[in-house]
Design a protein around this motif. Structure first.
Motif, PDB file in Angstrom:
ATOM      1  N   LYS A   1      35.632  58.262  53.364  1.00  0.00           N
ATOM      2  CA  LYS A   1      34.891  58.640  54.669  1.00  0.00           C
ATOM      3  C   LYS A   1      34.856  57.558  55.363  1.00  0.00           C
ATOM      4  O   LYS A   1      34.476  56.370  54.854  1.00  0.00           O
ATOM      5  N   VAL A   2      34.774  57.788  56.831  1.00  0.00           N
ATOM      6  CA  VAL A   2      34.628  56.609  57.787  1.00  0.00           C
ATOM      7  C   VAL A   2      33.133  56.189  57.534  1.00  0.00           C
ATOM      8  O   VAL A   2      32.281  56.706  57.522  1.00  0.00           O
ATOM      9  N   MET A   3      32.980  54.682  57.395  1.00  0.00           N
ATOM     10  CA  MET A   3      31.836  54.171  57.269  1.00  0.00           C
ATOM     11  C   MET A   3      31.472  54.011  55.874  1.00  0.00           C
ATOM     12  O   MET A   3      30.405  53.475  55.419  1.00  0.00           O
ATOM     13  N   GLY A   4      32.249  54.498  55.112  1.00  0.00           N
ATOM     14  CA  GLY A   4      32.065  54.256  53.509  1.00  0.00           C
ATOM     15  C   GLY A   4      32.568  52.955  53.013  1.00  0.00           C
ATOM     16  O   GLY A   4      33.494  52.587  53.560  1.00  0.00           O
ATOM     17  N   GLU A   5      31.928  52.434  52.004  1.00  0.00           N
ATOM     18  CA  GLU A   5      32.110  51.357  51.449  1.00  0.00           C
ATOM     19  C   GLU A   5      33.112  51.592  50.182  1.00  0.00           C
ATOM     20  O   GLU A   5      33.140  52.426  49.565  1.00  0.00           O
ATOM     21  N   VAL A   6      34.125  50.869  50.137  1.00  0.00           N
ATOM     22  CA  VAL A   6      35.129  50.518  49.124  1.00  0.00           C
ATOM     23  C   VAL A   6      35.441  49.026  48.730  1.00  0.00           C
ATOM     24  O   VAL A   6      35.019  48.028  49.543  1.00  0.00           O
ATOM     25  N   ASP A   7      35.818  48.974  47.614  1.00  0.00           N
ATOM     26  CA  ASP A   7      36.322  47.909  46.871  1.00  0.00           C
ATOM     27  C   ASP A   7      37.729  47.403  47.445  1.00  0.00           C
ATOM     28  O   ASP A   7      38.540  48.238  46.817  1.00  0.00           O
ATOM     29  N   ALA A   8      38.048  46.912  48.365  1.00  0.00           N
ATOM     30  CA  ALA A   8      39.436  46.882  48.782  1.00  0.00           C
ATOM     31  C   ALA A   8      40.393  45.434  48.688  1.00  0.00           C
ATOM     32  O   ALA A   8      39.472  44.344  48.732  1.00  0.00           O
ATOM     33  N   TYR A   9      41.473  45.367  48.948  1.00  0.00           N
ATOM     34  CA  TYR A   9      42.174  44.057  48.645  1.00  0.00           C
ATOM     35  C   TYR A   9      42.528  43.857  49.970  1.00  0.00           C
ATOM     36  O   TYR A   9      43.202  44.359  50.837  1.00  0.00           O
ATOM     37  N   TYR A  10      41.931  42.517  50.461  1.00  0.00           N
ATOM     38  CA  TYR A  10      42.226  42.130  51.966  1.00  0.00           C
ATOM     39  C   TYR A  10      42.349  40.389  51.732  1.00  0.00           C
ATOM     40  O   TYR A  10      41.520  39.942  51.141  1.00  0.00           O
ATOM     41  N   ASN A  11      43.239  39.996  52.667  1.00  0.00           N
ATOM     42  CA  ASN A  11      43.492  38.553  52.400  1.00  0.00           C
ATOM     43  C   ASN A  11      43.184  37.853  51.266  1.00  0.00           C
ATOM     44  O   ASN A  11      42.452  36.819  50.909  1.00  0.00           O
ATOM     45  N   GLU A  12      44.233  38.349  50.223  1.00  0.00           N
ATOM     46  CA  GLU A  12      44.478  37.700  49.031  1.00  0.00           C
ATOM     47  C   GLU A  12      43.418  37.823  48.018  1.00  0.00           C
ATOM     48  O   GLU A  12      43.151  37.061  47.151  1.00  0.00           O
ATOM     49  N   GLY A  13      42.419  38.849  48.480  1.00  0.00           N
ATOM     50  CA  GLY A  13      41.268  38.807  47.312  1.00  0.00           C
ATOM     51  C   GLY A  13      40.715  40.116  47.484  1.00  0.00           C
ATOM     52  O   GLY A  13      40.725  40.968  48.479  1.00  0.00           O
ATOM     53  N   TRP A  14      39.816  40.739  46.352  1.00  0.00           N
ATOM     54  CA  TRP A  14      38.866  41.924  46.461  1.00  0.00           C
ATOM     55  C   TRP A  14      37.783  41.876  46.943  1.00  0.00           C
ATOM     56  O   TRP A  14      36.845  40.496  46.688  1.00  0.00           O
ATOM     57  N   GLY A  15      37.097  42.546  47.688  1.00  0.00           N
ATOM     58  CA  GLY A  15      35.892  42.712  48.289  1.00  0.00           C
ATOM     59  C   GLY A  15      35.569  43.805  48.797  1.00  0.00           C
ATOM     60  O   GLY A  15      36.123  44.855  49.249  1.00  0.00           O
ATOM     61  N   ILE A  16      33.751  44.138  49.105  1.00  0.00           N
ATOM     62  CA  ILE A  16      33.350  45.088  49.540  1.00  0.00           C
ATOM     63  C   ILE A  16      33.923  45.450  51.350  1.00  0.00           C
ATOM     64  O   ILE A  16      33.463  44.290  51.955  1.00  0.00           O
ATOM     65  N   ARG A  17      34.392  46.303  51.424  1.00  0.00           N
ATOM     66  CA  ARG A  17      34.577  46.545  53.059  1.00  0.00           C
ATOM     67  C   ARG A  17      34.113  48.067  53.284  1.00  0.00           C
ATOM     68  O   ARG A  17      33.917  48.944  52.565  1.00  0.00           O
ATOM     69  N   VAL A  18      34.042  48.017  54.833  1.00  0.00           N
ATOM     70  CA  VAL A  18      33.746  49.455  55.206  1.00  0.00           C
ATOM     71  C   VAL A  18      34.726  49.864  55.733  1.00  0.00           C
ATOM     72  O   VAL A  18      35.437  49.518  56.740  1.00  0.00           O
TER      73      VAL A  18
END
Length: 119
Positions: free
Chosen positions: A89-106
């Motif tokens: 869902k929009v504004m939900g937090e996910v552990d996402a792969y971005y910029n060569e690493g995993w991190g919490i994103r919205v």
């Protein structure tokens, strides 16, 4: 002779890292807090540090993958691969792969028909 058990409050004492093991590594460096990077254990140590080689981070001239001695408290086993097809869902937090690493994103936007998530 008394037997000592590992302190369960220290996860690195519960996990034995071995050479060749696929892991994820985090750092406290500014701008990288909460990010996890794929790596391989090159030399396992009985001490607190292990030599790792990153799978995505390279040296300045992109000729070799970076190697670094990392404290066991900054290493975890790779997360199992899971595929979730709904439940975002929009504004939900996910552990996402971005910029060569995993991190919490919205999640900022959801795309229909299997499009990529933007966030």
């Amino acid at each position: 002779m008394s037997e000592q058990k590992a302190d369960s409050s220290r996860p690195e004492e519960m996990m034995k890292f071995t050479e060749g093991m696929q892991v994820e590594v985090t750092t406290d460096d500014e701008g990288f807090e909460g990010a996890w990077f794929a790596a391989t254990i090159i030399e396992a140590s009985v001490e607190d540090k292990h030599l790792i080689e990153y799978k995505t981070l390279t040296n300045d001239d992109d000729t070799e993958f970076l190697r670094e001695d990392i404290c066991a408290c900054h290493i975890r086993p790779c997360l199992p691969e899971t595929i979730i097809v709904d439940g975002f869902k929009v504004m939900g937090e996910v552990d996402a792969y971005y910029n060569e690493g995993w991190g919490i994103r919205v999640i900022a936007e959801l795309k229909a028909n299997g499009g990529s998530l933007q966030g």
